[in-house]
Write a protein that holds these residues in place. Structure first.
Motif, PDB file in Angstrom:
ATOM      1  N   GLY A  69      15.907   1.117  -9.846  1.00  0.00           N
ATOM      2  CA  GLY A  69      17.305   0.824  -9.289  1.00  0.00           C
ATOM      3  C   GLY A  69      17.192   0.700  -7.670  1.00  0.00           C
ATOM      4  N   VAL A  70      15.990   0.354  -6.991  1.00  0.00           N
ATOM      5  CA  VAL A  70      16.134  -0.017  -5.752  1.00  0.00           C
ATOM      6  C   VAL A  70      15.801  -1.309  -5.282  1.00  0.00           C
ATOM      7  N   THR A  71      16.425  -1.921  -4.305  1.00  0.00           N
ATOM      8  CA  THR A  71      16.137  -3.181  -4.063  1.00  0.00           C
ATOM      9  C   THR A  71      15.386  -3.103  -2.635  1.00  0.00           C
ATOM     10  N   ILE A  72      14.254  -3.849  -2.521  1.00  0.00           N
ATOM     11  CA  ILE A  72      13.260  -3.947  -1.580  1.00  0.00           C
ATOM     12  C   ILE A  72      13.743  -5.399  -0.689  1.00  0.00           C
ATOM     13  N   SER A  73      14.041  -5.761   0.383  1.00  0.00           N
ATOM     14  CA  SER A  73      14.224  -6.861   0.976  1.00  0.00           C
ATOM     15  C   SER A  73      13.019  -7.106   1.744  1.00  0.00           C
ATOM     16  N   ASP A  74      13.181  -8.451   2.530  1.00  0.00           N
ATOM     17  CA  ASP A  74      11.995  -8.877   3.413  1.00  0.00           C
ATOM     18  C   ASP A  74      11.953  -8.101   4.530  1.00  0.00           C
ATOM     19  N   ASP A  75      13.055  -7.387   4.942  1.00  0.00           N
ATOM     20  CA  ASP A  75      13.163  -6.493   6.171  1.00  0.00           C
ATOM     21  C   ASP A  75      12.187  -5.091   5.930  1.00  0.00           C
ATOM     22  N   ASP A  76      11.870  -4.851   4.567  1.00  0.00           N
ATOM     23  CA  ASP A  76      11.340  -3.861   4.059  1.00  0.00           C
ATOM     24  C   ASP A  76       9.896  -3.955   3.799  1.00  0.00           C
ATOM     25  N   ARG A  77       9.095  -4.870   4.443  1.00  0.00           N
ATOM     26  CA  ARG A  77       7.672  -5.036   4.387  1.00  0.00           C
ATOM     27  C   ARG A  77       6.903  -4.081   4.380  1.00  0.00           C
ATOM     28  N   ALA A  78       7.105  -3.066   5.375  1.00  0.00           N
ATOM     29  CA  ALA A  78       6.093  -1.907   5.464  1.00  0.00           C
ATOM     30  C   ALA A  78       6.200  -0.991   4.337  1.00  0.00           C
TER      31      ALA A  78
END
Length: 104
Positions: A69-78
């Motif tokens: 239930g967690v969304t990872i975006s492009d800003d979360d690359r780390a």
């Protein structure tokens, strides 16, 4: 306020279970030919680590949305640095260590 021994133990147990769940999901979702328990918590996911590629990144994003239930975006690359980094991201996103079911 400091946490009691039992609270710390519960937190550590839930964190270890979440790390294991993420490893199992990585192996199953990406079809990796490695047992989950052989993946190190700090082992790099890309390069000389698990040797994942950009297509695997998309699979991980879908897997996290579906199973955690967690969304990872492009800003979360780390977050894609290691299993620990992924789990840190989940915990930060949810505000707590989620209780997960044990997986084989």
């Amino acid at each position: 306020m400091s946490q009691s021994y039992d609270e710390l133990l519960d937190q550590a147990t839930r964190r270890a279970a979440l790390n294991h769940r993420v490893k199992v999901l990585l192996v199953e979702s990406l079809g990796l030919e490695i047992r989950p328990e052989l993946i190190g918590d700090d082992q790099p996911l890309f390069g000389r680590g698990l040797e994942l590629d950009s297509l695997d990144t998309l699979e991980i994003v879908v897997m996290f949305e579906e199973h955690l239930g967690v969304t990872i975006s492009d800003d979360d690359r780390a977050a894609f640095g290691s299993v620990n980094k992924l789990v840190d991201f989940v915990v930060a996103s949810l505000g707590e260590i989620p209780q997960v079911e044990a997986m084989a």
